[in-house]
Design a protein around this motif. Structure first.
Motif, PDB file in Angstrom:
ATOM      1  N   ALA A  52       3.263  -4.469 -12.494  1.00 42.92           N
ATOM      2  CA  ALA A  52       2.380  -5.140 -11.532  1.00 42.92           C
ATOM      3  C   ALA A  52       2.346  -6.641 -11.779  1.00 42.92           C
ATOM      4  N   ALA A  53       2.261  -7.050 -13.042  1.00 39.32           N
ATOM      5  CA  ALA A  53       2.276  -8.482 -13.368  1.00 39.32           C
ATOM      6  C   ALA A  53       3.593  -9.123 -12.943  1.00 39.32           C
ATOM      7  N   GLY A  60       0.804  -1.218   0.000  1.00 37.34           N
ATOM      8  CA  GLY A  60       0.000   0.000   0.000  1.00 37.34           C
ATOM      9  C   GLY A  60       0.834   1.263   0.000  1.00 37.34           C
ATOM     10  N   LEU A  61       1.946   1.250   0.741  1.00 42.01           N
ATOM     11  CA  LEU A  61       2.808   2.430   0.785  1.00 42.01           C
ATOM     12  C   LEU A  61       3.466   2.685  -0.568  1.00 42.01           C
ATOM     13  N   ALA A  62       3.959   1.620  -1.216  1.00 44.58           N
ATOM     14  CA  ALA A  62       4.573   1.781  -2.539  1.00 44.58           C
ATOM     15  C   ALA A  62       3.548   2.262  -3.547  1.00 44.58           C
ATOM     16  N   ALA A  63       2.329   1.712  -3.473  1.00 39.50           N
ATOM     17  CA  ALA A  63       1.276   2.127  -4.398  1.00 39.50           C
ATOM     18  C   ALA A  63       0.902   3.588  -4.176  1.00 39.50           C
ATOM     19  N   GLY A  64       0.792   3.995  -2.903  1.00 40.63           N
ATOM     20  CA  GLY A  64       0.407   5.375  -2.615  1.00 40.63           C
ATOM     21  C   GLY A  64       1.430   6.389  -3.087  1.00 40.63           C
ATOM     22  N   VAL A 115       4.187  -0.624  -6.778  1.00 42.10           N
ATOM     23  CA  VAL A 115       4.630   0.406  -7.718  1.00 42.10           C
ATOM     24  C   VAL A 115       3.834   0.300  -9.024  1.00 42.10           C
ATOM     25  N   GLY A 116       3.651  -0.925  -9.510  1.00 41.47           N
ATOM     26  CA  GLY A 116       2.889  -1.107 -10.742  1.00 41.47           C
ATOM     27  C   GLY A 116       1.440  -0.691 -10.596  1.00 41.47           C
ATOM     28  N   VAL A 117       0.826  -1.023  -9.461  1.00 38.97           N
ATOM     29  CA  VAL A 117      -0.570  -0.640  -9.225  1.00 38.97           C
ATOM     30  C   VAL A 117      -0.703   0.878  -9.138  1.00 38.97           C
TER      31      VAL A 117
END
Length: 490
Positions: A346-347, A316-320, A375-377
């Motif tokens: 992401a894949a 979640g932190l990387a995505a945010g 990161v991909g998300v």
């Protein structure tokens, strides 16, 4: 409805995005907290898990039923009034849920929560898109507003586990009251008043087709998730069949009536259609896999609820963080060159996690692969939505945002149900052996990876030309094409 009057007709777009992020954070956090506490609620009320599952199902069904009415409600009452009313209804349902005296009352109050929660996201997205139309920077504003969609699921299991273990299950719901009340006050201050358009009639036949159809689909998928027979269970495939029939009936009406509940002719707008085609399978794969990940840590590695949440927090932190960077970048770079690499990354992260998901897997590999997935998300979600809605005319924003939300909600439900059924089928022959259980998870993750790669196909056809800079023309200046409804843009 107004708690405090907005001081003027204009407000900082960033302030509007932050307020919508706070409201969305509350409802997403609430959903993830409740999901990890179902067993505790079953013990508290001495009720079977099949009954307690309705604490989640009733919320989702109510949410699904009300989303299609969002464009009409915004036109009839004004987006600001609807948004304030939706948050207030969610807070009321939260307070009542925290005071529930048995399983049945909790289920009823959760449905009340869902009626408010179902309007918060599409109306909030419309408010952000309108603010972006006035000042540009749509990608940045959408990334700020959507931060909760990725961060809250990562924090929810940790926070929920702590509340259930150390405080009380009631505070899973009562914590929404002060946060929601703050969101109402701030929204009333920063969201400008808008004039309703009461001349537009509600498409009652369309609503009676789409809302029950959407709810029947969600119900059938939920039952497939809960039943040992999966999609073969009659109480799964019968609602699914009914839902498909009702939705097909709505589609026929939408293309034959003059004022449909949702104007599906908007899908003739190529960026919106491509954005949805890429977003739906990606959401199915990603959010479906979010059901698997905590279960892997608990069933294969023996972690507790809070421990499994801490193991996934870097996702979640990387995505945010990435979402904030990608949201600003998509205002200057063509969406295709952000979304497509994001999906492939992401894949890669999910495939890496699946490859190493053994009982004795090294913790650094699990954490690093989930960070790569994050990161991909972060590079995919909001840039995809921005690409889909960027050039939609202001009059079409409510319908476009509702289409995106319906697609996302249905994709989340379908992805979660499919992954649960696939995993259950693979776990049936493991006999509790950790290695065989891990192999069951790995085989199920392959389907999630495949869905993300499928989403990359339409993503490759997203707009490849960089958007015009926000300062390239005076504020409010629009091309003749942009003044047309999106349904007329080819």
């Amino acid at each position: 409805m107004s708690v405090l009057p907005a001081r003027s007709s204009t407000r900082s777009p960033v302030a509007i995005a932050l307020v919508t992020a706070l409201a969305s954070f509350t409802i997403v956090m609430d959903t993830t907290i409740v999901n990890v506490a179902l067993h505790a609620l079953a013990r508290e009320f001495d009720a079977p898990l099949t009954t307690i599952q309705w604490v989640t199902s009733a919320y989702v069904l109510a949410l699904a039923s009300v989303i299609p009415a969002a464009p009409w409600a915004m036109g009839r009452f004004g987006a600001r009034r609807v948004y304030l009313g939706a948050i207030a209804l969610f807070v009321l349902g939260s307070a009542a849920s925290g005071l529930a005296w048995n399983a049945e009352s909790l289920i009823a109050f959760r449905a009340l929560q869902g009626l408010g929660g179902g309007l918060i996201t599409p109306v909030g997205m419309s408010l952000v898109l309108r603010a972006a139309a006035a000042g540009g920077r749509q990608g940045m504003l959408m990334s700020v507003s959507g931060l909760s969609l990725l961060v809250a699921p990562a924090l929810g299991p940790v926070f929920g586990g702590w509340l259930v273990d150390e405080v009380s299950w009631r505070w899973m719901f009562l914590v929404n009251v002060p946060v929601g009340a703050l969101a109402v006050v701030l929204a009333a201050r920063v969201i400008p008043a808008d004039e309703p358009s009461p001349g537009r009639r509600l498409d009652v036949p369309g609503l009676l087709l789409l809302s029950p159809g959407f709810a029947a689909l969600i119900f059938g998928l939920t039952r497939a998730n809960e039943s040992a027979d999966g999609f073969a269970a009659p109480d799964s495939w019968l609602p699914l069949l009914l839902g498909v029939a009702l939705v097909l009936g709505f589609l026929r009406r939408a293309f034959t009536t003059g004022a449909p509940l949702l104007d599906l002719r908007l899908l003739r707008h190529r960026p919106l259609a491509l954005g949805l085609l890429s977003l739906v399978p990606f959401v199915m794969g990603y959010f479906g896999s979010m059901l698997l990940t905590p279960m892997y840590f608990q069933l294969v590695r023996g972690d507790g609820v809070m421990e499994s949440g801490l193991m996934t927090i870097q996702l979640g932190l990387a995505a945010g963080v990435t979402m904030q960077l990608a949201g600003r970048l998509v205002d200057r770079v063509a969406a295709r060159w952000i979304v497509l690499p994001g999906m492939l990354l992401a894949a890669t992260g999910m495939g890496w996690f699946a490859a190493v998901a053994e009982p004795g897997a090294a913790e650094w590999q699990l954490r690093t692969s989930l960070a790569v997935l994050g990161v991909g998300v972060g590079a995919t979600m909001m840039p995809s939505i921005t690409a889909a809605t960027r050039s939609v005319a202001p009059a079409d924003v409510p319908a476009a945002s509702t289409l995106v939300n319906i697609g996302s909600q249905l994709a989340t439900a379908v992805g979660s149900a499919v992954m649960a059924v696939l995993l259950a089928g693979r776990l049936g022959g493991t006999g509790g052996d950790p290695a065989a259980t891990a192999e069951a998870f790995r085989g199920t993750y392959v389907w999630a990876v495949a869905l993300i790669l499928l989403a990359a196909v339409p993503a490759a056809f997203l707009p490849g030309r960089a958007p015009a800079r926000p300062d390239a023309a005076p504020v409010g200046a629009r091309s003749e094409e942009a003044r047309q409804p999106a349904s007329h843009i080819r």
